[in-house]
Design a protein around this motif. Structure first.
Motif, mmCIF file in Angstrom:
data_model
loop_
_atom_site.group_PDB
_atom_site.id
_atom_site.type_symbol
_atom_site.label_atom_id
_atom_site.label_comp_id
_atom_site.label_asym_id
_atom_site.label_seq_id
_atom_site.Cartn_x
_atom_site.Cartn_y
_atom_site.Cartn_z
ATOM 1 N N ALA A 156 29.389 36.378 46.828
ATOM 2 C CA ALA A 156 28.953 37.578 46.072
ATOM 3 C C ALA A 156 30.109 38.574 45.990
ATOM 4 N N SER A 157 30.827 38.760 47.109
ATOM 5 C CA SER A 157 31.954 39.722 47.119
ATOM 6 C C SER A 157 33.063 39.252 46.183
ATOM 7 N N ILE A 158 33.315 37.932 46.185
ATOM 8 C CA ILE A 158 34.385 37.408 45.314
ATOM 9 C C ILE A 158 34.012 37.610 43.853
ATOM 10 N N PHE A 159 32.743 37.367 43.534
ATOM 11 C CA PHE A 159 32.307 37.552 42.143
ATOM 12 C C PHE A 159 32.347 39.029 41.745
ATOM 13 N N GLU A 160 31.937 39.904 42.682
ATOM 14 C CA GLU A 160 31.970 41.352 42.379
ATOM 15 C C GLU A 160 33.423 41.796 42.150
ATOM 16 N N PHE A 161 34.315 41.266 42.992
ATOM 17 C CA PHE A 161 35.728 41.642 42.872
ATOM 18 C C PHE A 161 36.259 41.203 41.514
ATOM 19 N N SER A 162 35.941 39.944 41.142
ATOM 20 C CA SER A 162 36.417 39.429 39.843
ATOM 21 C C SER A 162 35.858 40.271 38.697
ATOM 22 N N GLN A 163 34.562 40.616 38.837
ATOM 23 C CA GLN A 163 33.912 41.430 37.797
ATOM 24 C C GLN A 163 34.637 42.767 37.651
ATOM 25 N N SER A 164 34.971 43.401 38.774
ATOM 26 C CA SER A 164 35.598 44.739 38.714
ATOM 27 C C SER A 164 37.031 44.628 38.215
ATOM 28 N N LEU A 165 37.697 43.527 38.545
ATOM 29 C CA LEU A 165 39.072 43.349 38.068
ATOM 30 C C LEU A 165 39.067 43.080 36.559
ATOM 31 N N CYS A 166 38.071 42.323 36.098
ATOM 32 C CA CYS A 166 37.962 42.068 34.649
ATOM 33 C C CYS A 166 37.784 43.370 33.890
ATOM 34 N N ALA A 167 37.093 44.315 34.510
ATOM 35 C CA ALA A 167 36.800 45.586 33.826
ATOM 36 C C ALA A 167 38.080 46.363 33.521
ATOM 37 N N LEU A 168 39.185 46.028 34.248
ATOM 38 C CA LEU A 168 40.460 46.721 34.001
ATOM 39 C C LEU A 168 41.187 46.125 32.804
ATOM 40 N N HIS A 169 40.691 44.978 32.302
ATOM 41 C CA HIS A 169 41.316 44.320 31.132
ATOM 42 C C HIS A 169 42.819 44.172 31.300
ATOM 43 N N LEU A 170 43.227 43.615 32.430
ATOM 44 C CA LEU A 170 44.666 43.435 32.690
ATOM 45 C C LEU A 170 45.245 42.443 31.687
ATOM 46 N N SER A 171 46.422 42.787 31.160
ATOM 47 C CA SER A 171 47.142 41.829 30.300
ATOM 48 C C SER A 171 47.823 40.814 31.217
ATOM 49 N N GLU A 172 48.299 39.710 30.658
ATOM 50 C CA GLU A 172 48.996 38.693 31.462
ATOM 51 C C GLU A 172 50.227 39.301 32.108
ATOM 52 N N GLN A 173 50.888 40.232 31.381
ATOM 53 C CA GLN A 173 52.090 40.887 31.925
ATOM 54 C C GLN A 173 51.703 41.710 33.155
ATOM 55 N N GLU A 174 50.534 42.400 33.068
ATOM 56 C CA GLU A 174 50.086 43.223 34.201
ATOM 57 C C GLU A 174 49.655 42.337 35.361
ATOM 58 N N VAL A 175 48.998 41.208 35.061
ATOM 59 C CA VAL A 175 48.613 40.273 36.135
ATOM 60 C C VAL A 175 49.868 39.760 36.837
ATOM 61 N N ALA A 176 50.878 39.408 36.045
ATOM 62 C CA ALA A 176 52.138 38.887 36.593
ATOM 63 C C ALA A 176 52.767 39.895 37.548
ATOM 64 N N LEU A 177 52.908 41.142 37.084
ATOM 65 C CA LEU A 177 53.581 42.176 37.882
ATOM 66 C C LEU A 177 52.723 42.574 39.083
ATOM 67 N N PHE A 178 51.413 42.665 38.883
ATOM 68 C CA PHE A 178 50.514 43.051 39.980
ATOM 69 C C PHE A 178 50.540 41.989 41.080
ATOM 70 N N THR A 179 50.493 40.717 40.698
ATOM 71 C CA THR A 179 50.505 39.643 41.720
ATOM 72 C C THR A 179 51.856 39.582 42.427
ATOM 73 N N ALA A 180 52.946 39.933 41.725
ATOM 74 C CA ALA A 180 54.263 39.953 42.389
ATOM 75 C C ALA A 180 54.292 41.085 43.417
ATOM 76 N N VAL A 181 53.710 42.243 43.067
ATOM 77 C CA VAL A 181 53.651 43.369 44.011
ATOM 78 C C VAL A 181 52.804 42.980 45.228
ATOM 79 N N VAL A 182 51.677 42.309 44.984
ATOM 80 C CA VAL A 182 50.777 41.888 46.072
ATOM 81 C C VAL A 182 51.498 40.915 47.012
ATOM 82 N N LEU A 183 52.274 40.026 46.420
ATOM 83 C CA LEU A 183 52.947 38.978 47.201
ATOM 84 C C LEU A 183 54.082 39.558 48.055
ATOM 85 N N LEU A 184 54.877 40.450 47.476
ATOM 86 C CA LEU A 184 56.087 40.939 48.160
ATOM 87 C C LEU A 184 55.774 42.154 49.032
#
Ligand SMILES: CCS(=O)(=O)c1ccc([C@@H](NC(=O)Cc2ccccc2)C(=O)Nc2ccc(C(O)(C(F)(F)F)C(F)(F)F)cc2)cc1
Length: 274
Positions: A156-184
């Protein structure tokens, strides 16, 4: 003496300021381009593919079939899927300029700590917020598909998280940069050269901020920092559920889970990532 508004702009000063700030913008643009390219090459499924599959939803019978599977089998299927996605995240990390210059120890520490977080961010691209379904084993299914896992709160938490992240309408460029920030993340425990990771992290952070400013998405930053906190607790919950599942079945761990999953999510003897 020309009136002030006719005075030529203090050209040398302006030129100097541009030249001073230009290299960082250039290097930040280069880093952005490198990260977006790395993401595109390692994102597993393209967004277009995932969206084109949204109509393929599990039937009632297929859901019932999943719900009649054993806890072990369901965990194995999810573990395999996640390990598959994590392999792509490892490849993504290796293509980020500067990552391979870190010590092997620090590369492993960053992947151990951040790969599942990156997968869960990427996973939001395969989430359909209109009907709360996620792409799993070829079709879209809701939380009911994962019922036999025996951890409905985690799902349920994973689905809620995905739902809330979808609401931000991240572009692929934003997903790329956000995941790089999360990783490093320089705050990961056991890093040897924390300063080196912090420098790399700040370069990516600047690149991400520049990109958001240019597309007038600055408000996104505060929302994403909240998401990062949710992500951390979500992954801790996921790993803790995995641990309690494995503790009940010690022999199963080695036979059931792919080696990488085992190395990343259990405190077994650390073998270097291949
Ligand atoms: C993450 C990168 S991406 O967005 O490109 C991308 C999305 C979805 C999948 C999906 N691919 C498959 O199914 C492979 C396939 C296809 C056809 C037949 C058999 C197999 C996939 O793996 N989903 C998926 C959902 C949910 C989970 C949870 O474990 C979690 F916790 F992650 F959400 C679960 F708990 F919900 F199950 C775990 C895994 C892979 C990649």
């Amino acid at each position: 003496q020309p009136s002030p508004d006719q005075q030529p702009v203090n050209a040398p000063g302006l030129t100097c300021r541009l030249l001073c700030v230009l290299p960082s913008l250039l290097s930040s643009d280069c880093l952005t381009a490198n990260i977006v390219k790395s993401h595109r090459e390692t994102c597993q499924y393209r967004v277009e593919e995932l969206q084109a599959l949204r109509w393929k939803v599990f039937s009632r019978e297929e859901v019932l079939a999943y719900q009649s599977k054993s806890v072990e089998e369901m965990w194995q299927r999810c573990a395999y899927r996640l390990t598959d996605s994590i392999q792509y995240v490892v490849e993504f990390a290796k293509r980020i300029d500067g990552f391979l210059e870190l010590s092997q120890n620090d590369q492993i520490v960053l992947l151990k700590g951040g790969s599942l977080e990156v997968v869960l961010v990427r996973m939001c691209r395969s989430f359909n917020p209109d009907n709360g379904t996620v792409f799993f084993e070829g079709k879209y299914g809701g939380t009911e598909v994962f019922k036999s896992l025996g951890c409905n709160d985690l799902i349920a938490s994973i689905f809620e998280f995905s739902q809330s992240l979808c609401a931000l309408h991240l572009s692929e460029q934003e997903v790329a940069l956000f995941t790089a920030v999360v990783l490093l993340n320089p705050e990961r425990a056991w890093l040897q050269d924390k300063e080196k990771v912090a420098r790399l992290h700040s370069h990516v952070d600047v690149a991400f901020k520049n990109t958001l400013q240019r597309s007038h998405r600055d408000t996104m930053l505060s929302k994403l920092s909240q998401k990062t906190l949710q992500l951390k607790s979500l992954c801790l919950l996921h790993i803790d559920r995995l641990r309690s599942f494995l503790e009940l079945r010690p022999l199963l761990a080695h036979s059931l889970f792919p080696p990488l999953y085992h190395e990343l999510f259990t405190d077994g003897p650390d073998a270097p990532l291949e």
